[in-house]
Scaffold this active site. Structure first.
Site, PDB file in Angstrom:
ATOM      1  N   HIS A  22       0.845  -1.212   0.000  1.00 53.02           N
ATOM      2  CA  HIS A  22       0.000   0.000   0.000  1.00 53.02           C
ATOM      3  C   HIS A  22       0.876   1.256   0.000  1.00 53.02           C
ATOM      4  O   HIS A  22       0.630   2.197  -0.743  1.00 53.02           O
ATOM      5  CB  HIS A  22      -0.884   0.054   1.254  1.00 53.02           C
ATOM      6  CG  HIS A  22      -1.924  -1.014   1.349  1.00 53.02           C
ATOM      7  ND1 HIS A  22      -2.143  -1.736   2.509  1.00 53.02           N
ATOM      8  CD2 HIS A  22      -2.830  -1.476   0.456  1.00 53.02           C
ATOM      9  CE1 HIS A  22      -3.133  -2.585   2.313  1.00 53.02           C
ATOM     10  NE2 HIS A  22      -3.568  -2.453   1.073  1.00 53.02           N
ATOM     11  N   LYS A  38     -16.986  -6.219   7.718  1.00 50.19           N
ATOM     12  CA  LYS A  38     -15.834  -7.054   7.350  1.00 50.19           C
ATOM     13  C   LYS A  38     -15.068  -7.537   8.591  1.00 50.19           C
ATOM     14  O   LYS A  38     -14.031  -8.183   8.457  1.00 50.19           O
ATOM     15  CB  LYS A  38     -14.873  -6.261   6.462  1.00 50.19           C
ATOM     16  CG  LYS A  38     -15.234  -6.277   4.974  1.00 50.19           C
ATOM     17  CD  LYS A  38     -14.010  -5.879   4.146  1.00 50.19           C
ATOM     18  CE  LYS A  38     -14.279  -5.912   2.666  1.00 50.19           C
ATOM     19  NZ  LYS A  38     -13.095  -5.494   1.886  1.00 50.19           N
ATOM     20  N   ARG A  90      -1.977  -6.397  -7.728  1.00 43.13           N
ATOM     21  CA  ARG A  90      -0.820  -7.243  -7.411  1.00 43.13           C
ATOM     22  C   ARG A  90      -0.651  -8.349  -8.441  1.00 43.13           C
ATOM     23  O   ARG A  90       0.431  -8.609  -8.937  1.00 43.13           O
ATOM     24  CB  ARG A  90      -0.984  -7.888  -6.027  1.00 43.13           C
ATOM     25  CG  ARG A  90      -0.770  -6.942  -4.883  1.00 43.13           C
ATOM     26  CD  ARG A  90      -1.261  -7.543  -3.620  1.00 43.13           C
ATOM     27  NE  ARG A  90      -2.678  -7.849  -3.735  1.00 43.13           N
ATOM     28  CZ  ARG A  90      -3.474  -8.170  -2.734  1.00 43.13           C
ATOM     29  NH1 ARG A  90      -2.993  -8.276  -1.521  1.00 43.13           N
ATOM     30  NH2 ARG A  90      -4.750  -8.409  -2.922  1.00 43.13           N
ATOM     31  N   SER A  96      -2.907  -7.531   3.456  1.00 53.05           N
ATOM     32  CA  SER A  96      -3.228  -7.305   4.873  1.00 53.05           C
ATOM     33  C   SER A  96      -3.580  -8.635   5.547  1.00 53.05           C
ATOM     34  O   SER A  96      -3.229  -8.858   6.709  1.00 53.05           O
ATOM     35  CB  SER A  96      -4.398  -6.328   5.001  1.00 53.05           C
ATOM     36  OG  SER A  96      -4.039  -5.075   4.471  1.00 53.05           O
TER      37      SER A  96
HETATM   38  O1  PNS Z   1      -8.984  -2.972   0.615  1.00 51.84           O
HETATM   39  P1  PNS Z   1     -10.282  -3.468   0.065  1.00 51.84           P
HETATM   40  O2  PNS Z   1     -11.136  -4.084   1.150  1.00 51.84           O
HETATM   41  O3  PNS Z   1     -10.110  -4.365  -1.115  1.00 51.84           O
HETATM   42  O4  PNS Z   1     -11.061  -2.150  -0.466  1.00 51.84           O
HETATM   43  C1  PNS Z   1     -12.353  -2.251  -1.015  1.00 51.84           C
HETATM   44  C2  PNS Z   1     -12.964  -0.856  -1.210  1.00 51.84           C
HETATM   45  C3  PNS Z   1     -12.958  -0.070   0.071  1.00 51.84           C
HETATM   46  C4  PNS Z   1     -12.148  -0.101  -2.242  1.00 51.84           C
HETATM   47  C5  PNS Z   1     -14.411  -1.070  -1.736  1.00 51.84           C
HETATM   48  O5  PNS Z   1     -15.052  -1.997  -0.922  1.00 51.84           O
HETATM   49  C6  PNS Z   1     -15.232   0.213  -1.760  1.00 51.84           C
HETATM   50  O6  PNS Z   1     -14.988   1.081  -2.564  1.00 51.84           O
HETATM   51  N1  PNS Z   1     -16.207   0.310  -0.829  1.00 51.84           N
HETATM   52  C7  PNS Z   1     -17.041   1.468  -0.673  1.00 51.84           C
HETATM   53  C8  PNS Z   1     -18.500   1.163  -1.047  1.00 51.84           C
HETATM   54  C9  PNS Z   1     -18.711   1.335  -2.532  1.00 51.84           C
HETATM   55  O7  PNS Z   1     -18.493   2.392  -3.096  1.00 51.84           O
HETATM   56  N2  PNS Z   1     -19.143   0.248  -3.203  1.00 51.84           N
HETATM   57  C10 PNS Z   1     -19.369   0.267  -4.620  1.00 51.84           C
HETATM   58  C11 PNS Z   1     -18.076   0.041  -5.407  1.00 51.84           C
HETATM   59  S1  PNS Z   1     -17.390  -1.542  -5.059  1.00 51.84           S
END
Ligand code: PNS
Length: 157
Positions: A17, A41, A90, A128
């Site tokens: 990150h 989560k 990745r 993570s």
């Molecule tokens: O690190 P992660 O858990 O892969 O990140 C996921 C994240 C936070 C980027 C994604 O879950 C997100 O954008 N969540 C916010 C809700 C949202 O906008 N959902 C619609 C698009 S997926």
């Protein structure tokens, strides 16, 4: 001013990150790291702890800040006047899900572009989840997470 958001769970932030944050900070005037407040989560670190670790790790990078958000990413981008969403890739395994999210975000608000950055190969195996697995069994976190936060992570386990 070109403003980008870099969203994620960051539970916790890893060297992968951090590498993306540093490289994005050279491409955009301002990078806002968005920590998703995602109780569903079951994160190990609460959103404030995750934000603090990111702040500690990025405090020397002038144009990077960090905020917690809940709700839709496109709304977070709008609130912060960002036009770009940064995502790190990745492996090809990441691609399918990220591609779907990019299309969904585009459908929700076409004003935002998702920009994918390839993770540096030396960090491509770090996630993570892997970091938490190593910490759980008291393994060595050196090289996986920024040095300044390794102790904090170990203490949690
Ligand atoms: O690190 P992660 O858990 O892969 O990140 C996921 C994240 C936070 C980027 C994604 O879950 C997100 O954008 N969540 C916010 C809700 C949202 O906008 N959902 C619609 C698009 S997926």
């Amino acid at each position: 001013m070109r403003i980008a958001v870099y969203p994620g769970s960051f539970d916790p932030i890893t060297n992968g990150h951090l590498d993306i944050i540093k490289r994005a900070s050279r491409l955009y005037d301002k990078v806002i790291v968005g920590v998703l407040n995602n109780a569903s989560k079951n994160p190990v670190f609460d959103a404030e702890e995750r934000r603090e670790m990111i702040n500690e790790t990025t405090r020397d990078i002038e144009n990077v800040s960090c905020d917690v958000f809940s709700g839709l990413l496109v709304d977070f981008a709008k609130q912060n006047f960002a036009t770009v969403i940064i995502k790190g890739l990745r492996t090809v395994a990441d691609f399918e899900y990220e591609f779907q999210m990019a299309l969904l975000n585009k459908a929700l608000n076409p004003e935002y572009e998702t920009v994918f950055m390839m993770t540096d190969s030396k960090f491509s195996y770090i996630s993570s989840s892997m970091v938490k697995e190593v910490a759980k069994y008291h393994g060595q976190l050196e090289g996986l997470v920024p040095a300044g936060i390794a102790d904090k992570i170990m203490k949690k386990f």
